[in-house]
Design a protein around this motif. Structure first.
Motif, mmCIF file in Angstrom:
data_model
loop_
_atom_site.group_PDB
_atom_site.id
_atom_site.type_symbol
_atom_site.label_atom_id
_atom_site.label_comp_id
_atom_site.label_asym_id
_atom_site.label_seq_id
_atom_site.Cartn_x
_atom_site.Cartn_y
_atom_site.Cartn_z
ATOM 1 N N ASP A 87 68.907 64.986 57.644
ATOM 2 C CA ASP A 87 69.985 64.123 58.111
ATOM 3 C C ASP A 87 70.027 62.782 57.397
ATOM 4 O OD1 ASP A 87 67.650 63.120 59.112
ATOM 5 O OD2 ASP A 87 68.255 63.174 61.229
ATOM 6 N N GLY A 88 69.164 62.614 56.394
ATOM 7 C CA GLY A 88 69.131 61.355 55.662
ATOM 8 C C GLY A 88 68.214 60.311 56.252
ATOM 9 N N ASP A 89 67.469 60.666 57.292
ATOM 10 C CA ASP A 89 66.496 59.737 57.863
ATOM 11 C C ASP A 89 65.199 59.782 57.072
ATOM 12 O OD1 ASP A 89 68.291 59.061 59.784
ATOM 13 O OD2 ASP A 89 67.162 59.887 61.484
ATOM 14 N N LEU A 90 64.589 58.607 56.923
ATOM 15 C CA LEU A 90 63.256 58.514 56.343
ATOM 16 C C LEU A 90 62.213 58.536 57.451
ATOM 17 C CD1 LEU A 90 63.936 55.750 53.669
ATOM 18 C CD2 LEU A 90 63.261 58.114 53.184
ATOM 19 N N TRP A 91 61.083 59.172 57.158
ATOM 20 C CA TRP A 91 59.970 59.251 58.101
ATOM 21 C C TRP A 91 58.737 58.643 57.433
ATOM 22 C CZ3 TRP A 91 59.939 62.491 62.756
ATOM 23 C CH2 TRP A 91 61.157 63.133 63.005
ATOM 24 N N ALA A 92 58.150 57.636 58.066
ATOM 25 C CA ALA A 92 56.895 57.067 57.589
ATOM 26 C C ALA A 92 55.786 57.511 58.531
ATOM 27 C CB ALA A 92 56.978 55.545 57.539
ATOM 28 N N ALA A 93 54.661 57.923 57.967
ATOM 29 C CA ALA A 93 53.586 58.533 58.759
ATOM 30 C C ALA A 93 52.369 57.623 58.821
ATOM 31 C CB ALA A 93 53.202 59.884 58.163
ATOM 32 N N ASP A 94 52.108 57.108 60.011
ATOM 33 C CA ASP A 94 50.921 56.289 60.259
ATOM 34 C C ASP A 94 49.809 57.231 60.738
ATOM 35 O OD1 ASP A 94 49.163 54.256 60.730
ATOM 36 O OD2 ASP A 94 50.500 53.092 62.032
ATOM 37 N N ILE A 95 49.288 58.033 59.793
ATOM 38 C CA ILE A 95 48.396 59.140 60.147
ATOM 39 C C ILE A 95 47.037 59.060 59.469
ATOM 40 C CG2 ILE A 95 50.278 60.746 60.670
ATOM 41 C CD1 ILE A 95 49.999 61.875 57.853
ATOM 42 N N GLY A 96 46.804 58.016 58.694
ATOM 43 C CA GLY A 96 45.507 57.885 58.044
ATOM 44 C C GLY A 96 44.420 57.569 59.060
ATOM 45 N N ASP A 97 43.214 58.021 58.780
ATOM 46 C CA ASP A 97 42.098 57.818 59.700
ATOM 47 C C ASP A 97 40.811 57.760 58.882
ATOM 48 O OD1 ASP A 97 40.142 57.838 61.627
ATOM 49 O OD2 ASP A 97 41.098 59.365 62.864
ATOM 50 N N ASN A 98 40.443 56.561 58.489
ATOM 51 C CA ASN A 98 39.255 56.397 57.660
ATOM 52 C C ASN A 98 37.952 56.619 58.420
ATOM 53 O OD1 ASN A 98 40.739 55.763 55.335
ATOM 54 N ND2 ASN A 98 40.920 53.614 55.955
ATOM 55 N N PHE A 99 38.067 56.904 59.720
ATOM 56 C CA PHE A 99 36.889 57.184 60.534
ATOM 57 C C PHE A 99 36.706 58.680 60.761
ATOM 58 C CE2 PHE A 99 38.345 52.920 61.557
ATOM 59 C CZ PHE A 99 37.182 52.180 61.382
ATOM 60 N N ASP A 100 37.403 59.480 59.922
ATOM 61 C CA ASP A 100 37.253 60.937 59.970
ATOM 62 C C ASP A 100 37.521 61.507 61.362
ATOM 63 O OD1 ASP A 100 36.952 62.231 57.607
ATOM 64 O OD2 ASP A 100 34.779 62.059 57.526
ATOM 65 N N GLY A 101 38.633 61.133 61.924
ATOM 66 C CA GLY A 101 39.003 61.662 63.231
ATOM 67 C C GLY A 101 38.658 60.727 64.361
ATOM 68 N N GLY A 102 38.638 59.444 64.076
ATOM 69 C CA GLY A 102 38.286 58.478 65.110
ATOM 70 C C GLY A 102 39.452 58.070 65.987
ATOM 71 N N TRP A 103 40.691 58.330 65.529
ATOM 72 C CA TRP A 103 41.861 57.954 66.309
ATOM 73 C C TRP A 103 42.337 59.153 67.137
ATOM 74 C CZ3 TRP A 103 41.543 53.095 65.911
ATOM 75 C CH2 TRP A 103 41.360 52.445 64.697
ATOM 76 N N SER A 104 42.471 58.969 68.406
ATOM 77 C CA SER A 104 42.902 60.075 69.275
ATOM 78 C C SER A 104 44.386 60.365 69.129
ATOM 79 C CB SER A 104 42.588 59.753 70.735
ATOM 80 O OG SER A 104 43.251 58.555 71.141
ATOM 81 N N GLU A 105 45.175 59.336 68.734
ATOM 82 C CA GLU A 105 46.613 59.510 68.539
ATOM 83 C C GLU A 105 47.049 58.789 67.268
ATOM 84 O OE1 GLU A 105 47.861 59.595 73.314
ATOM 85 O OE2 GLU A 105 48.328 57.855 72.051
ATOM 86 N N VAL A 106 48.088 59.342 66.633
ATOM 87 C CA VAL A 106 48.690 58.704 65.464
ATOM 88 C C VAL A 106 50.211 58.717 65.645
ATOM 89 C CG1 VAL A 106 46.815 59.171 63.845
ATOM 90 C CG2 VAL A 106 48.551 60.914 64.219
#
Length: 350
Positions: free
Chosen positions: A107-126
């Motif tokens: 649809d022409g929308d851009l998606w930016a992904a805040d999905i990096g996790d330098n703690f190897d899975g330390g974030w429960s949600e992204v």
């Protein structure tokens, strides 16, 4: 009959050799016109960790990118003709933690992904941030739609976001997990309330730093620091690896990739100050299906890159045509022949 003058001899040589040279000169000109996009360098001093890359379909020659961490929630439009930033989009209400990828939806929308996790899975949600690609290239501030997500098999580090250009379904590839990686599919429709759970759909034998769908959705490219794999994308949504190599350019820290809007070239990016974005032309099975169909219908089916995927330009074995380098050799040889003939004509008539 008077002796032939030097100008007359030159005209005679031209008349003899012109029909031989013109086909090669014309072919060389066509090859230059059809050449793949050139490399460019990102010159904006603010962009030192370009971690995602997306070719604009609304603004030819523009590429969207962003830093991954320790930066405000900004997305930059870079002009490939100059390497300069021509627009900065600030995402309001967002505290970017580790934005690793960007993708364009149908649809022409851009998606930016805040999905990096330098703690190897330390974030429960992204999080994913969605906003319309600006119609005008100018600095602006937008309030994105925010989606919270998690993975069915637990937290992990990820750097690749791919929004399918036909179905709009969102996919993420994890960077690694116990030595491997996996491809995850989001729900058919993401919800802005609650948490969206992404399910694993395929194991990946690659340390994934970014990925991209072809514009027609029939190919998926996943890249790592030193390698890349192209997949067919069937209706099942489970990728099938293609047995033809894609060789990314050697880069300091290869972090990003996107298809050009015509689907014939991959553009590979790297992190670092004044980082380069470099093209790799596609050929054979690596080409998206729509491009291959154009070739079957007699159109230009691609850049004819080498079968190992490295570099661009017209390949010697593609369609029986001479490569640009071969044409150059032929034209140079013909030019030498012209000089020799001219000298002989002049000498003979003295």
């Amino acid at each position: 009959m008077p002796p032939t003058t030097r100008p007359a001899a030159a005209l005679a040589a031209t008349a003899v050799l012109a029909p031989l040279l013109l086909p090669f000169l014309a072919a060389g000109t066509a090859a230059a016109d059809d050449a793949e996009p050139g490399a460019f360098t990102i010159t904006d001093p603010r962009i030192v960790e370009s971690s995602g890359l997306q070719a604009s379909h609304a603004h030819p020659g523009i590429y969207w990118t962003h830093n991954d961490s320790e930066d405000a929630a900004n997305v930059y439009a870079v002009d490939s003709a100059t390497g300069e930033t021509v627009a900065t989009v600030a995402l309001a209400g967002v505290e970017a933690r580790d934005v690793e990828a960007i993708s364009l939806g149908p649809d022409g929308d851009l998606w930016a992904a805040d999905i990096g996790d330098n703690f190897d899975g330390g974030w429960s949600e992204v999080w994913l941030y969605r906003f319309p690609e600006p119609a005008e290239l100018a600095d602006t501030t937008v309030t994105p739609t925010v989606y919270t997500l998690t993975y069915a098999d637990g937290p992990r580090d990820a750097e690749a976001l791919m929004v399918h250009p036909v179905t709009g379904r969102v996919y993420i590839a994890s960077k690694k997990q116990d030595g491997g990686a996996a491809l995850y599919a989001g729900p058919a429709e993401l919800a802005t309330s609650g948490v969206n759970t992404f399910e694993p759909v395929a194991d990946l034998d690659l340390w994934v730093t970014d990925g991209a769908f072809s514009p027609d959705g029939t190919r998926l490219l996943l890249r790592g620091y030193f390698g890349a794999v192209m997949y067919r994308w069937p209706e099942t949504g489970v990728p099938e690896a293609i047995d033809q190599r894609v060789v990314p350019p050697l880069q300091p820290q290869g972090e990003s990739v996107t298809f050009t809007p015509d689907g014939r070239t991959l553009m590979f990016g790297s992190e670092g100050e004044a980082s380069a974005v470099e093209p790799v032309g596609l050929s054979g099975d690596l080409l998206p299906e729509t491009v291959r169909e154009e070739a079957a219908d007699g159109g230009d089916g691609g850049t004819g890159a080498r079968e190992d995927g490295g570099g661009g330009g017209n390949g010697d074995g593609d369609g029986g045509e001479l490569s640009l380098s071969t044409r150059a050799v032929v034209v140079a040889g013909a030019a030498v022949l012209a000089v020799v003939v001219l000298r002989r004509l002049v000498t003979r008539r003295r």
